[in-house]
Every structure is written in C-alpha cells, then in structure tokens.
Design an enzyme around this catalytic site. Sequence first.
Site, mmCIF file in Angstrom:
data_model
loop_
_atom_site.group_PDB
_atom_site.id
_atom_site.type_symbol
_atom_site.label_atom_id
_atom_site.label_comp_id
_atom_site.label_asym_id
_atom_site.label_seq_id
_atom_site.Cartn_x
_atom_site.Cartn_y
_atom_site.Cartn_z
ATOM 1 N N ARG A 79 0.843 -1.200 0.000
ATOM 2 C CA ARG A 79 0.000 0.000 0.000
ATOM 3 C C ARG A 79 0.883 1.258 0.000
ATOM 4 O O ARG A 79 2.109 1.179 0.149
ATOM 5 C CB ARG A 79 -0.930 0.014 1.208
ATOM 6 N N ILE B 192 3.169 4.400 -0.373
ATOM 7 C CA ILE B 192 4.375 4.707 -1.146
ATOM 8 C C ILE B 192 4.998 3.427 -1.707
ATOM 9 O O ILE B 192 5.392 3.370 -2.878
ATOM 10 C CB ILE B 192 5.377 5.474 -0.253
ATOM 11 N N VAL C 214 10.102 -6.924 8.976
ATOM 12 C CA VAL C 214 11.475 -6.441 8.737
ATOM 13 C C VAL C 214 12.265 -6.266 10.039
ATOM 14 O O VAL C 214 13.491 -6.146 10.009
ATOM 15 C CB VAL C 214 11.499 -5.120 7.932
ATOM 16 N N ASN D 172 11.233 0.413 2.400
ATOM 17 C CA ASN D 172 10.139 1.383 2.537
ATOM 18 C C ASN D 172 9.307 1.189 3.802
ATOM 19 O O ASN D 172 8.705 2.139 4.297
ATOM 20 C CB ASN D 172 9.242 1.273 1.292
ATOM 21 N N TYR E 285 10.046 8.761 15.792
ATOM 22 C CA TYR E 285 10.006 8.677 14.321
ATOM 23 C C TYR E 285 11.113 9.540 13.706
ATOM 24 O O TYR E 285 11.871 9.094 12.842
ATOM 25 C CB TYR E 285 8.633 9.128 13.822
ATOM 26 N N LYS F 52 14.345 8.194 11.506
ATOM 27 C CA LYS F 52 14.581 8.585 10.115
ATOM 28 C C LYS F 52 15.944 9.283 9.956
ATOM 29 O O LYS F 52 16.608 9.122 8.926
ATOM 30 C CB LYS F 52 13.445 9.466 9.600
HETATM 31 P P1 NAP Z 1 1.716 3.055 5.055
HETATM 32 O O1 NAP Z 1 0.632 3.373 4.076
HETATM 33 O O2 NAP Z 1 1.379 2.988 6.498
HETATM 34 O O3 NAP Z 1 2.399 1.671 4.597
HETATM 35 C C1 NAP Z 1 3.376 1.089 5.395
HETATM 36 C C2 NAP Z 1 3.735 -0.269 4.840
HETATM 37 O O4 NAP Z 1 4.785 -0.788 5.688
HETATM 38 C C3 NAP Z 1 2.606 -1.276 4.859
HETATM 39 O O5 NAP Z 1 2.615 -1.989 3.636
HETATM 40 C C4 NAP Z 1 2.960 -2.214 6.003
HETATM 41 O O6 NAP Z 1 2.618 -3.571 5.739
HETATM 42 C C5 NAP Z 1 4.473 -2.126 6.016
HETATM 43 N N1 NAP Z 1 5.040 -2.465 7.312
HETATM 44 C C6 NAP Z 1 4.849 -1.841 8.491
HETATM 45 N N2 NAP Z 1 5.548 -2.460 9.453
HETATM 46 C C7 NAP Z 1 6.198 -3.494 8.862
HETATM 47 C C8 NAP Z 1 7.076 -4.495 9.325
HETATM 48 N N3 NAP Z 1 7.443 -4.579 10.621
HETATM 49 N N4 NAP Z 1 7.559 -5.405 8.436
HETATM 50 C C9 NAP Z 1 7.197 -5.354 7.124
HETATM 51 N N5 NAP Z 1 6.376 -4.416 6.624
HETATM 52 C C10 NAP Z 1 5.865 -3.504 7.489
HETATM 53 O O7 NAP Z 1 2.920 4.096 4.946
HETATM 54 P P2 NAP Z 1 3.383 5.117 3.793
HETATM 55 O O8 NAP Z 1 2.775 6.439 4.051
HETATM 56 O O9 NAP Z 1 3.204 4.491 2.453
HETATM 57 O O10 NAP Z 1 4.929 5.248 4.170
HETATM 58 C C11 NAP Z 1 5.905 4.403 3.598
HETATM 59 C C12 NAP Z 1 7.284 4.875 4.050
HETATM 60 O O11 NAP Z 1 7.474 6.239 3.692
HETATM 61 C C13 NAP Z 1 7.499 4.793 5.568
HETATM 62 O O12 NAP Z 1 8.831 4.421 5.826
HETATM 63 C C14 NAP Z 1 7.260 6.226 6.020
HETATM 64 O O13 NAP Z 1 7.909 6.533 7.225
HETATM 65 C C15 NAP Z 1 7.837 6.986 4.841
HETATM 66 N N6 NAP Z 1 7.334 8.371 4.713
HETATM 67 C C16 NAP Z 1 6.002 8.592 4.514
HETATM 68 C C17 NAP Z 1 5.561 9.906 4.373
HETATM 69 C C18 NAP Z 1 4.103 10.241 4.126
HETATM 70 O O14 NAP Z 1 3.744 11.432 4.205
HETATM 71 N N7 NAP Z 1 3.253 9.263 3.825
HETATM 72 C C19 NAP Z 1 6.473 10.974 4.464
HETATM 73 C C20 NAP Z 1 7.815 10.695 4.676
HETATM 74 C C21 NAP Z 1 8.232 9.379 4.788
HETATM 75 P P3 NAP Z 1 1.269 -4.214 6.357
HETATM 76 O O15 NAP Z 1 0.143 -3.465 5.715
HETATM 77 O O16 NAP Z 1 1.331 -5.637 5.968
HETATM 78 O O17 NAP Z 1 1.341 -4.013 7.853
#
Ligand code: NAP
Length: 264
Positions: free
Chosen positions: A25, A27, A74, A100, A167, A171
């Site tokens: 899901r 990013i 992970v 990611n 967090y 990062k």
């Molecule tokens: P998200 O929609 O919450 O998706 C997170 C994904 O990580 C999910 O597929 C989840 O899998 C997986 N995950 C979580 N814990 C895990 C674990 N222990 N082992 C394996 N997979 C795991 O998040 P997102 O917004 O797409 O963010 C993705 C990345 O970008 C993150 O590192 C976040 O910190 C970074 N980021 C996001 C933003 C933003 O504004 N969205 C900004 C800066 C950085 P399950 O569904 O199976 O649990």
Amino acid sequence: MSGTKTYRDIFNLKGRKAIVTGGSRGIGKGLAEALAAHGADVAIVVKSSMDRAETLVDELKVSGVDSFAIKADVADEDDVKRMVQTVVDRWGRIDILVNNAGIVLPANAEDCTLDSWRQTMAVNLDGVFLTSQAVGRQMIKQKSGSIINIGSMSGRIVNWPFRHAAYNVSKAGVHMLTKCLATEWAEHGIRVNAIAPGYIMTELTDEVLKEHPTVVSEHWAKGAVQNRIGTVEELAGVTIYLASGASSFTTGEIVTVDGGLTLR
Ligand code: NAP
C-alpha cells in the site's frame, strides 16, 4: 556514453530483480508499480496484508514482469533472512532493494513509552539495517546492486507541531545508515541512497487526517513553498533514477522530495 540509444536506455530496468518492503500500500505500492513499469521483477514484502499484496502481484504480472508476495516482519532477523533467501532461490540475484516499510507512533516526548520508542526503532531503523545487511551480503557476491532507503524530511527537521520524536530520530538514523553503507559497500559495486519525502497522501497520513481534518491546509500544504502536499507518483521518478544506471555516480545521497517544505 555516446549515442541517443544509450541515453534512452539509462532508466531501463528490464530483467532487474527488486524487493520492496511495505509494498502492499501507499508509497511502497506506488514504487513497486513504478519499478515494474520500467521492466523490473518485483518481490512485495508485507508484515500482514497478504491479500492486498497478492492483488498487486496479479496486477504487476499482467504488465509482463514476474512478481510474488512474501510475508515477513522487517524487524525480525530470522524473517528477513528467510525472505531474502526466498528471493534468491527464485531469481538467483537481487539488483534493487527499496527499504520502505515504516511506522509512526505519535506521542509527546514526556509520554512516549519505552515500548513505543523501541517499536519505532525496530521497524524504521533495525528493519532497514537487517534488510540491507541480508540483501547486501547477496549484492556483495554479485558485486553490484542499488539500495534505496525511504527516509523522511522528519530525519532533517522537527516537523512541528507534530510530536513523534522517535520517528524523527529513526529517520535521521536511516539517513546516516545510508551514508555509512554507501561508504562501506562502494568497493563492492553497491550504491546506497535515500529519499526523504515530505507529506505524501497515503493511508498513513489518512489516519492523521481523521483526527485533524484541517491539518493539510493549516500545516502540511502551508509549510511547503509549492503550497500543497505530494502524491505517491511524485516519488516514482527519483526511485527509478536511483534504481537504474542513470545514477551510477550517485551514492550516499539523501534526496529530499517535499515541495520545498524544508526550505524555510
Ligand atoms: P503506510 O501506508 O502505512 O504503509 C506502510 C507499509 O509498511 C505497509 O505496507 C505495512 O505492511 C508495512 N510495514 C509496516 N511495518 C512493517 C514491518 N514490521 N515489516 C514489514 N512491513 C511492514 O505508509 P506510507 O505512508 O506508504 O509510508 C511508507 C514509508 O514512507 C514509511 O517508511 C514512512 O515513514 C515513509 N514516509 C512517509 C511519508 C508520508 O507522508 N506518507 C512521508 C515521509 C516518509 P502491512 O500493511 O502488511 O502491515
């Protein structure tokens, strides 16, 4: 490099073998789709949501690449080793790793429990270390590979008024780990870079929006000089650049993609 054909091919990932953690899901899903669109075979790693991962796998296969989903935490070393071995058994090599998977557990510093702090570090920082190490061992044998870590602008600034020190620290650690691994593994032909996104609309940000519906207009968009938040698609270009031969002289770099939020 000479000739237009060579330049046209510099983003080509046909036949490259990629892993995207947290790829079901948000990013991760978008980046998996982008890698596949440029020809890479993509393994999708998720902690729990296998149904969604399998749906994505089916979509990617229709586009002509190989893809499969693996359940792995992970933050769990044995899970990570098993996951990497599964990919190597299937494809024989790993060319691209996108670290990611990440979580955010908001808390005031004075209220943040040690469990919450450690959980954040376990997924966001240990997870990047463990996965990079296991994949790095394979890439060292191959003498090539590109690792892309998803950091955050929160590794560069305290994005006030949100309170999630764990967090931000995790990062910042991802950014420094990126530089350390790039330095240690350059001699093995491995490049390690990070992307530091600003606010990107995903399910992670949706959760914050539910509690604070005006947060985009009052904070997230307002903070960026482009006066808006970003989309997952806007991280695709830099990912393809870092994954491909186009960035062969780029390593240890943290590329910020935030609509100018960290400029002022
Ligand atoms: P998200 O929609 O919450 O998706 C997170 C994904 O990580 C999910 O597929 C989840 O899998 C997986 N995950 C979580 N814990 C895990 C674990 N222990 N082992 C394996 N997979 C795991 O998040 P997102 O917004 O797409 O963010 C993705 C990345 O970008 C993150 O590192 C976040 O910190 C970074 N980021 C996001 C933003 C933003 O504004 N969205 C900004 C800066 C950085 P399950 O569904 O199976 O649990």
